[in-house]
Design a protein around this motif. Structure first.
Motif, PDB file in Angstrom:
ATOM      1  N   GLY A 190       1.012  -1.220   0.015  1.00 37.88           N
ATOM      2  CA  GLY A 190      -0.061   0.053  -0.209  1.00 37.88           C
ATOM      3  C   GLY A 190       0.773   1.198  -0.120  1.00 37.88           C
ATOM      4  O   GLY A 190       1.645   1.282   0.767  1.00 37.88           O
ATOM      5  N   ASN A 191       0.473   2.297  -0.889  1.00 39.42           N
ATOM      6  CA  ASN A 191       1.387   3.497  -1.063  1.00 39.42           C
ATOM      7  C   ASN A 191       0.895   4.599  -0.172  1.00 39.42           C
ATOM      8  O   ASN A 191       1.374   5.758  -0.388  1.00 39.42           O
ATOM      9  CB  ASN A 191       1.171   3.928  -2.442  1.00 39.42           C
ATOM     10  CG  ASN A 191       1.758   2.618  -3.319  1.00 39.42           C
ATOM     11  OD1 ASN A 191       2.474   1.817  -2.813  1.00 39.42           O
ATOM     12  ND2 ASN A 191       1.919   3.181  -4.680  1.00 39.42           N
ATOM     13  N   GLU A 232      -4.052   2.673   2.843  1.00 41.98           N
ATOM     14  CA  GLU A 232      -3.936   1.261   1.710  1.00 41.98           C
ATOM     15  C   GLU A 232      -3.130   0.245   2.504  1.00 41.98           C
ATOM     16  O   GLU A 232      -3.174  -0.720   2.325  1.00 41.98           O
ATOM     17  CB  GLU A 232      -3.191   1.663   0.496  1.00 41.98           C
ATOM     18  CG  GLU A 232      -4.055   2.584  -0.375  1.00 41.98           C
ATOM     19  CD  GLU A 232      -3.365   2.904  -1.664  1.00 41.98           C
ATOM     20  OE1 GLU A 232      -2.090   2.706  -1.756  1.00 41.98           O
ATOM     21  OE2 GLU A 232      -4.022   3.731  -2.654  1.00 41.98           O
ATOM     22  N   TYR A 233      -2.013   0.705   3.298  1.00 39.37           N
ATOM     23  CA  TYR A 233      -1.039  -0.120   4.020  1.00 39.37           C
ATOM     24  C   TYR A 233      -1.907  -0.854   4.911  1.00 39.37           C
ATOM     25  O   TYR A 233      -1.976  -2.092   5.248  1.00 39.37           O
ATOM     26  CB  TYR A 233       0.075   0.624   4.757  1.00 39.37           C
ATOM     27  CG  TYR A 233       0.959  -0.070   5.718  1.00 39.37           C
ATOM     28  CD1 TYR A 233       1.495  -1.433   5.436  1.00 39.37           C
ATOM     29  CD2 TYR A 233       1.089   0.501   6.934  1.00 39.37           C
ATOM     30  CE1 TYR A 233       2.327  -2.024   6.218  1.00 39.37           C
ATOM     31  CE2 TYR A 233       1.921  -0.121   7.896  1.00 39.37           C
ATOM     32  CZ  TYR A 233       2.568  -1.317   7.460  1.00 39.37           C
ATOM     33  OH  TYR A 233       3.450  -1.995   8.270  1.00 39.37           O
ATOM     34  N   ASP A 238      -5.041  -1.500   5.091  1.00 41.09           N
ATOM     35  CA  ASP A 238      -5.982  -2.622   4.489  1.00 41.09           C
ATOM     36  C   ASP A 238      -5.414  -3.704   4.077  1.00 41.09           C
ATOM     37  O   ASP A 238      -5.995  -4.642   4.125  1.00 41.09           O
ATOM     38  CB  ASP A 238      -6.404  -1.450   3.199  1.00 41.09           C
ATOM     39  CG  ASP A 238      -7.984  -0.534   3.508  1.00 41.09           C
ATOM     40  OD1 ASP A 238      -8.221  -0.482   4.699  1.00 41.09           O
ATOM     41  OD2 ASP A 238      -7.981   0.161   2.672  1.00 41.09           O
ATOM     42  N   GLY A 239      -4.242  -3.127   3.481  1.00 39.09           N
ATOM     43  CA  GLY A 239      -3.535  -4.568   3.312  1.00 39.09           C
ATOM     44  C   GLY A 239      -3.015  -5.423   4.208  1.00 39.09           C
ATOM     45  O   GLY A 239      -3.021  -6.478   4.129  1.00 39.09           O
TER      46      GLY A 239
END
Length: 417
Positions: free
Chosen positions: A18-19, A23-24, A26-27
């Motif tokens: 995730g960028n 996102e991180y 969620d990943g």
């Protein structure tokens, strides 16, 4: 003297899963693997053909093209993650004293791609020493915090900690101490690394440190699994804004958590291998608990170093069992490296962020890719295998260790006004 309280007011992440920070996270909770075939160079003759690369990333969306040419990727990653954390914290020169805002950053290697390119270009030439004038300032490990400070006008302490894979955790401990001793109001801390290169992969392969599970890269990072065969190299950056509590309250800052303590130790044993009984790891966790003024039974969650190496995983879990005794089975233990791979000097930062978000959201991310029980690992330990687990977390610890016997541990507490 009365030590000051230190809180976390900003987070930023650029990772193989995730960028952005969201996102991180969620990943992490969805058990996403960041491992895939390497795209940066031809891997035909390499033993390991995969890594955890940053994906769908265009640095020129964040940094001016002219400036990009003057930076190695590890410094570019540092700027992107720190920009997100600083924005998240709401820090600007209008609401801080720039002389009391520092940048303490971690990098285990620094500008490896730059070093590799310049030396290979020289070797391919006629022997005339023609080097890029930015070769040295692109390569040196301390340049990332230099860029962050210049970009933001922060004039407090500015340096890089280099303790191999413990580097960014070491940076967080240093930042914590500077603030609680009253020497700074705010410090941007964390770490970055960009070692997925021919030299980086080749060097770790020659040590037999990397997994060679080329037929199934996404399952190669498998901490605590009996079939683990080495770590998976990752890249990216994590940034945290640490701030003195009263300073944060005065400007109405959002507070993620409180930094409770930090510990450091050395194995004094071997260049690359951990002590088989985890003696240095025992010491660093005990040092961290003592610094925080907490008991072993206060800890709810430990994000382990957990690299997926045969020796390291067992030694760390032995150390946890030693320090926490009967309470060890009540702790949610995990290794997020199962998803991100090993970010070397940036590992401590992104794993500290994972610990903080686990505490904030009441969810412990899983240790993915576990299929086979290792008889050398205590079966009573909850290693959060394969699926995230809901859990109230009041105290979380994050362990990070490095070649040379460097050990660092950071403890975070749920924030209470």
């Amino acid at each position: 003297m009365q030590l000051k309280r230190v809180v976390v007011t900003g987070l930023g992440a650029l990772t193989p899963i995730g960028n952005t920070l969201q996102e991180y996270w969620d990943g992490l909770v969805n058990g996403k693997s960041g491992a895939a075939p390497i795209t940066y160079y031809d891997t035909e003759k390499h033993k390991t053909k995969f890594a955890c690369e940053i994906k769908n990333f265009n640095v020129e969306d964040f940094i001016d093209k002219k400036e990009v040419r003057r930076m190695d990727k590890f410094a570019q990653y540092a700027i992107v993650a720190s920009d997100e954390a600083i924005k998240d914290a709401g820090i600007s020169l209008e609401n801080v004293n720039k002389h009391r805002v520092g940048v303490i950053w971690g990098a285990g290697i620094g500008g490896l791609q730059t070093f590799q390119d310049e030396v290979m270009n020289y070797a391919a030439g006629d022997g005339t020493p023609r080097f890029n004038p930015f070769f040295i300032p692109k390569m040196i490990a301390d340049i990332a915090p230099g860029h962050i400070s210049m970009r933001n006008g922060f004039m407090g302490p500015n340096y890089t900690t280099v303790s191999a894979c413990a580097s960014s955790a070491n940076a967080l401990v240093d930042a914590f101490n500077y603030i609680r001793l009253g020497m700074c109001d705010v410090i941007v801390s964390g770490g970055s690394e960009a070692a997925v290169t021919i030299a980086g992969m080749g060097g770790f392969n020659s040590m037999q440190a990397l997994s060679t599970r080329n037929e199934s890269p996404e399952t190669a990072s498998r901490p605590f699994d009996a079939t683990r065969d080495g770590f998976v190299l990752g890249e990216g950056a994590g940034a945290l804004v640490l701030e003195e509590y009263e300073h944060a309250i005065a400007r109405g800052a959002k507070i993620y958590c409180e930094v409770g303590g930090g510990g450091l130790s050395s194995d004094a044993y071997h260049l690359t291998a951990p002590h088989p009984e985890g003696i240095g790891v025992i010491a660093v966790m005990e040092n961290c608990l003592r610094d925080a003024g907490l008991k072993p039974e206060d800890v709810d969650h430990i994000n382990t170093h957990g690299t997926s190496t045969p020796l390291g995983d067992v030694a760390e879990l032995k150390a946890i069992s030693h320090v926490f005794g009967a309470h060890a089975k009540n702790i949610n233990i995990n290794s997020t490296k199962s998803m991100t791979g090993h970010l070397l000097g940036a590992a401590g930062a992104i794993e500290a962020i994972a610990s903080i978000l686990a505490m904030q959201n009441g969810i412990v991310p899983p240790t993915i890719n576990h299929t086979t029980v290792d008889e050398n690992i205590d079966p009573s330990l909850n290693l959060t295998l394969n699926k995230a687990q809901k859990r109230e977390i009041k105290v979380a610890m994050s362990n990070t260790f490095g070649f040379g016997g460097h050990n660092a541990c950071v403890l975070f507490k749920k924030f209470e006004n």
